[in-house]
Design a protein around this motif. Sequence first.
Motif, PDB file in Angstrom:
ATOM      1  N   GLY A  21       0.760  -1.311   0.023  1.00 58.45           N
ATOM      2  CA  GLY A  21      -0.177  -0.037  -0.160  1.00 58.45           C
ATOM      3  C   GLY A  21       0.853   1.148   0.154  1.00 58.45           C
ATOM      4  N   TYR A  22       2.191   1.251   0.007  1.00 54.42           N
ATOM      5  CA  TYR A  22       2.965   2.276  -0.181  1.00 54.42           C
ATOM      6  C   TYR A  22       2.462   3.241  -1.069  1.00 54.42           C
ATOM      7  N   TYR A  23       2.492   2.737  -2.314  1.00 53.63           N
ATOM      8  CA  TYR A  23       1.968   3.801  -3.591  1.00 53.63           C
ATOM      9  C   TYR A  23       0.295   3.788  -3.568  1.00 53.63           C
ATOM     10  N   ALA A  24      -0.352   3.236  -2.728  1.00 51.10           N
ATOM     11  CA  ALA A  24      -1.808   3.000  -3.139  1.00 51.10           C
ATOM     12  C   ALA A  24      -2.484   4.231  -3.406  1.00 51.10           C
ATOM     13  N   SER A  25      -2.061   5.517  -3.002  1.00 51.55           N
ATOM     14  CA  SER A  25      -2.726   6.771  -3.069  1.00 51.55           C
ATOM     15  C   SER A  25      -2.209   7.516  -4.272  1.00 51.55           C
ATOM     16  N   VAL A  26      -1.258   6.878  -5.064  1.00 53.03           N
ATOM     17  CA  VAL A  26      -0.734   7.689  -6.168  1.00 53.03           C
ATOM     18  C   VAL A  26      -1.582   7.436  -7.235  1.00 53.03           C
ATOM     19  N   ASP A  27      -2.034   8.595  -8.037  1.00 55.46           N
ATOM     20  CA  ASP A  27      -2.829   8.532  -9.097  1.00 55.46           C
ATOM     21  C   ASP A  27      -2.305   9.008 -10.433  1.00 55.46           C
ATOM     22  N   THR A  28      -2.149   8.048 -11.420  1.00 59.04           N
ATOM     23  CA  THR A  28      -1.499   8.181 -12.530  1.00 59.04           C
ATOM     24  C   THR A  28      -2.132   8.747 -13.944  1.00 59.04           C
ATOM     25  N   THR A  29      -3.341   9.411 -13.459  1.00 58.88           N
ATOM     26  CA  THR A  29      -4.134   9.669 -14.556  1.00 58.88           C
ATOM     27  C   THR A  29      -3.604  10.676 -15.505  1.00 58.88           C
ATOM     28  N   THR A  46      -1.981  14.774 -11.562  1.00 57.15           N
ATOM     29  CA  THR A  46      -2.150  14.168 -10.707  1.00 57.15           C
ATOM     30  C   THR A  46      -1.132  13.219  -9.978  1.00 57.15           C
ATOM     31  N   LEU A  47       0.052  12.670 -10.853  1.00 56.70           N
ATOM     32  CA  LEU A  47       0.886  11.883 -10.651  1.00 56.70           C
ATOM     33  C   LEU A  47       1.911  12.659  -9.526  1.00 56.70           C
ATOM     34  N   ARG A  48       2.109  13.790  -9.900  1.00 60.38           N
ATOM     35  CA  ARG A  48       3.103  14.668  -9.384  1.00 60.38           C
ATOM     36  C   ARG A  48       2.716  15.000  -7.857  1.00 60.38           C
ATOM     37  N   ALA A  49       1.277  15.305  -7.739  1.00 61.72           N
ATOM     38  CA  ALA A  49       0.792  15.782  -6.504  1.00 61.72           C
ATOM     39  C   ALA A  49       0.484  14.687  -5.552  1.00 61.72           C
ATOM     40  N   THR A  50       0.106  13.481  -5.914  1.00 62.94           N
ATOM     41  CA  THR A  50       0.112  12.215  -5.241  1.00 62.94           C
ATOM     42  C   THR A  50       1.109  11.782  -4.701  1.00 62.94           C
ATOM     43  N   LEU A  51       2.228  11.654  -5.732  1.00 65.46           N
ATOM     44  CA  LEU A  51       3.793  10.901  -5.359  1.00 65.46           C
ATOM     45  C   LEU A  51       4.397  11.903  -4.443  1.00 65.46           C
ATOM     46  N   HIS A  52       4.277  13.028  -4.746  1.00 59.51           N
ATOM     47  CA  HIS A  52       4.877  14.056  -3.423  1.00 59.51           C
ATOM     48  C   HIS A  52       4.573  13.855  -2.340  1.00 59.51           C
ATOM     49  N   ALA A  53       3.206  13.687  -2.157  1.00 68.95           N
ATOM     50  CA  ALA A  53       2.502  13.434  -0.741  1.00 68.95           C
ATOM     51  C   ALA A  53       3.128  12.093  -0.263  1.00 68.95           C
ATOM     52  N   VAL A  54       3.465  11.046  -1.099  1.00 71.63           N
ATOM     53  CA  VAL A  54       4.126   9.967  -0.620  1.00 71.63           C
ATOM     54  C   VAL A  54       5.397   9.978   0.121  1.00 71.63           C
ATOM     55  N   ILE A  55       6.391  10.689  -0.781  1.00 75.44           N
ATOM     56  CA  ILE A  55       7.644  10.585  -0.230  1.00 75.44           C
ATOM     57  C   ILE A  55       8.320  11.679   0.396  1.00 75.44           C
ATOM     58  N   LYS A  56       7.415  12.901   0.653  1.00 76.99           N
ATOM     59  CA  LYS A  56       7.923  14.071   1.431  1.00 76.99           C
ATOM     60  C   LYS A  56       8.132  13.697   2.860  1.00 76.99           C
ATOM     61  N   ASP A  57       8.565  14.514   3.717  1.00 76.82           N
ATOM     62  CA  ASP A  57       8.550  14.538   5.156  1.00 76.82           C
ATOM     63  C   ASP A  57       9.443  13.394   5.689  1.00 76.82           C
TER      64      ASP A  57
END
Length: 438
Positions: free
Chosen positions: A26-34, A38-49
């Motif tokens: 589920g690490y990348y479950a929230s990533v949206d590749t549409t 959408t990919l940039r926004a959702t991927l940044h949210a996963v790998i930030k902080d």
Amino acid sequence: MDNTLLRIAAAVIAVSASLSAQAPPGYYASVDTTNAGTLRATLHAVIKDHTKIPYTATATDTWDVLNSANEDPTNTAHILDLYGNQSLVKQSGGNNFYNREHTWPNSYGFPSDVPCNYPYTDCHMLFLCDIAYNASRGNAPFRNCSGCTEFATVLNNGLGGGSGAYPGNSNWSNGSGTTNNWETWIGRRGDVARAILYADVRYEGGVHGVTGCVEPDLIVSDSQSLIAGSATGSNASVAYMGIKSVLLQWHQQDLPDTWERRKNDVVFGFQHNRNPFIDHPEWADCLFGGLCGVGTNYCTAGTTSNGCLASISATGAPSASAPSGFTIHVANVEGQKQGLIFYGVSGRAANAWWSGSTSFLCVKPPTQRSLAQNSGGTTNACNGVFTLDFNAYRAANPGALGQPMAAGLILDAQAWFRDPPAPNTTNLSNALEFTLLP
């Protein structure tokens, strides 16, 4: 216990944890590749902080992380240096053999190692490197450099070794400054490309969600002037690095291998974030090239004996005439398994059960098979990958399907791979349908 022993003990504990690290379910479950946005926004949210590792400290620091992450797989007491491909004895801290290379030069946007400077110590962007080669590269942007000075690799281990005609297995450079070029050798050029692409997505300005530290916006660019202008001598709010078009080319020329995937796992064990372009190479084309969601997925893959759920996707243009440029990617395959890719004229087979597996063959017979390859990755982990340059493969096998590869022809593809232990000896991914363009 003195500081040295404390440092060693902390490093051993952290390294032990990192060696078993993989992207958790589920690490990348929230990533949206549409699309790229959408990919940039959702991927940044996963790998930030991510967790900041001290650059140099008596406790665990970047030396400890990189000595593990850059380890020579044939000799765990050695590291492999980035540009020379030399096996060098591991050193603790500063030494006369190798140092830490910022693939994104810290002079471009974050030169001062202050507590809130996260890019300076980000181990996804750092590699261990022969001191002389590191100095020769300096802060030159990455770019092809025909006719330049050669910096040969050393080992002849299937990855590098020897010098010769351009480009060979060598690095090439015409100087170490902001307007000069450094061309990384073929076995590691994809590694440095993905490190830069990671930085572009990881650092988008704003503040660290845990510490509140202000972070820079790092942007990969084709503009030589913007890159050179980033070397201000001070930490900046916006900085540039490149050359983007070349890095995307290198990313495709040198896809992730076992060594790079292991580095990603080790760094994840310390920083608690991953380089997504190692786990999902196809996302680079979507995010930086706008080639998102090529083809349509159908059919359902069965889980493997270790719970992997193999997926198939594609990037590039499935051209009926171009000799290359359309790549099929298979991810989440069990590591160190042999496999291949079936393809055939569309018909969407009625989910024929594949004997001895937990999946269905969803490509309509008759099918053709690509050459078998090893998935790489780690045994008993869901980090294996297959890739196929489909246009190049079918150009080399023009009669494979018994009919012309004409524009408008609809094709299907699906991956087959071994899946021990018994009784599930083989398995299949989901399937991908795509249409050949002119």
